[in-house]
Design a protein around this motif. Structure first.
Motif, PDB file in Angstrom:
ATOM      1  N   GLY A 134      18.923  45.084 -43.331  1.00  0.00           N
ATOM      2  CA  GLY A 134      20.330  45.326 -43.582  1.00  0.00           C
ATOM      3  C   GLY A 134      20.785  46.623 -42.933  1.00  0.00           C
ATOM      4  N   ALA A 135      22.090  46.836 -42.969  1.00  0.00           N
ATOM      5  CA  ALA A 135      22.665  48.051 -42.390  1.00  0.00           C
ATOM      6  C   ALA A 135      23.841  48.518 -43.235  1.00  0.00           C
ATOM      7  N   ILE A 136      24.022  49.823 -43.269  1.00  0.00           N
ATOM      8  CA  ILE A 136      25.184  50.423 -43.921  1.00  0.00           C
ATOM      9  C   ILE A 136      26.136  50.820 -42.799  1.00  0.00           C
ATOM     10  N   ILE A 232      26.694  52.589 -37.482  1.00  0.00           N
ATOM     11  CA  ILE A 232      25.695  52.253 -38.496  1.00  0.00           C
ATOM     12  C   ILE A 232      25.097  53.556 -38.998  1.00  0.00           C
ATOM     13  N   LEU A 233      25.229  53.806 -40.293  1.00  0.00           N
ATOM     14  CA  LEU A 233      24.738  55.051 -40.875  1.00  0.00           C
ATOM     15  C   LEU A 233      23.242  54.995 -41.182  1.00  0.00           C
ATOM     16  N   ALA A 234      22.754  53.800 -41.521  1.00  0.00           N
ATOM     17  CA  ALA A 234      21.324  53.650 -41.838  1.00  0.00           C
ATOM     18  C   ALA A 234      20.954  52.183 -41.818  1.00  0.00           C
ATOM     19  N   VAL A 235      19.690  51.914 -41.550  1.00  0.00           N
ATOM     20  CA  VAL A 235      19.155  50.548 -41.646  1.00  0.00           C
ATOM     21  C   VAL A 235      18.132  50.514 -42.771  1.00  0.00           C
ATOM     22  N   THR A 236      17.868  49.316 -43.268  1.00  0.00           N
ATOM     23  CA  THR A 236      17.039  49.190 -44.476  1.00  0.00           C
ATOM     24  C   THR A 236      15.600  48.773 -44.192  1.00  0.00           C
TER      25      THR A 236
END
Length: 332
Positions: A134-136, A232-236
């Motif tokens: 996922g991604a934020i 994209i701030l972060a990936v999971t």
């Protein structure tokens, strides 16, 4: 005369063997070869165009066409209720060996969250294809420059920072922010979540700043990241992802959460063994092709191929996991 008859017998056997090597079998394949392209296959996408299911289905169809595995593969969308409308249609098509549903964790979760009568356990499992982290995600002009900025604002006023996802409650885009909230010390029940029917509907909400941030598969935003319209701030994922190599993981950002979504294909209940084998063989040949491997690399998808009984066991396990997660979050 004996020699002449023996020669005729030998020639007849050679001729019969040659016919057997090329004559089509009842299922359309040919003995000793990959077979003629399969025709008449249809893949249903249970949400709107532009989302992860849609992209995966159309990519699979294109690869099957390009590699001559199948011809005239039709992909069509039947959105509604987080994918459960498409799931119900699949179950209603009992015995239809030409139809398959592109689905994943979203459909599994939605069927429970919406208390749908239709469940994946009623379908005929064909294959698990991929996993995707996922991604934020935020718009290019969002005030949140880092995942730390976002979390600080979110913790200060959870109800004010709205999160959107391309799935209904119970789907991956819903489970991800709920688990993220819990990981950073926010009660999931305080989260303001807006559901969109697929990534195709979620993207305009992000671009238009109608939500504080989006949570979905990172692969759905690669074009927009390249165009500079979203960040994209972060990936999971547990490790950084090559196609967005400058984006940190949640773990690297000090947030103890790893999360991934998966997608696969199921068929209606009651299809024949021959039809199930046709689907599994076609998808297996697609998976083994260079063209599919190129798509995996291009889109940053993780190969997680399972077929038949192994996929059936995986679905049963996912079924239990989804129920446990929803119950733990107080959402089921």
């Amino acid at each position: 005369m004996r020699i002449h008859l023996s020669a005729l017998v030998a020639l007849s056997m050679i001729a019969l063997s040659a016919c057997g090597a090329t004559a089509p079998k009842p299922d359309g394949t040919r003995a000793g070869g990959a077979g003629a392209p399969i025709s008449g296959l249809r893949i249903m996408v249970p949400n709107t165009p532009g989302g992860g299911y849609d992209t995966t289905a159309r990519t699979a169809a294109k690869v099957m066409e390009d590699t001559k595995i199948a011809t005239g593969v039709q992909v069509f969308n039947l959105p509604g209720a987080g994918g459960t409308v498409g799931l119900q249609r699949t179950i209603n098509e009992k015995g239809n060996g030409k139809l398959a549903l592109l689905m994943g964790l979203g459909v599994a979760g939605a069927s429970y969250a919406a208390k749908s009568k239709a469940t994946l356990t009623q379908t005929t499992p064909i294959a698990k294809l991929i996993e995707e982290a996922g991604a934020i995600v935020v718009s290019k002009d969002s005030p949140y420059r880092t995942i730390g900025d976002l979390v600080a604002a979110w913790k200060k006023d959870p109800g004010k920072v709205t999160v959107g996802g391309g799935s209904s409650p119970g789907g991956p885009d819903h489970l991800l922010p709920m688990q993220l909230a819990r990981a950073v010390g926010i009660d999931p029940k305080q989260v303001s979540f807006v559901s969109y029917d697929g990534g195709g509907e979620l993207l305009p909400a992000i671009l238009g700043n109608k939500i504080g941030f989006g949570a979905s598969g990172y692969g759905e935003f690669l074009d927009q990241v390249e165009a500079g319209t979203v960040r994209i701030l972060a990936v999971t994922s547990a490790e950084p992802i090559d196609v967005v190599k400058d984006v940190p993981t949640l773990k690297a950002s000090g947030i103890d959460l790893v999360f991934s979504n998966w997608r696969g294909i199921v068929a209606p209940p009651g299809i024949s063994d021959a039809d199930r084998k046709t689907w599994i063989d076609a998808i297996t040949r697609m998976h083994d092709s260079r063209e599919w491997k190129a798509e995996l690399a291009k889109r940053g998808w993780t190969d997680s191929f399972l077929t038949g009984d192994r996929f059936t066991a995986y679905l049963a396990e996912q079924d239990k996991n989804v129920v446990a997660i929803l119950a733990e979050l107080g959402l089921a």
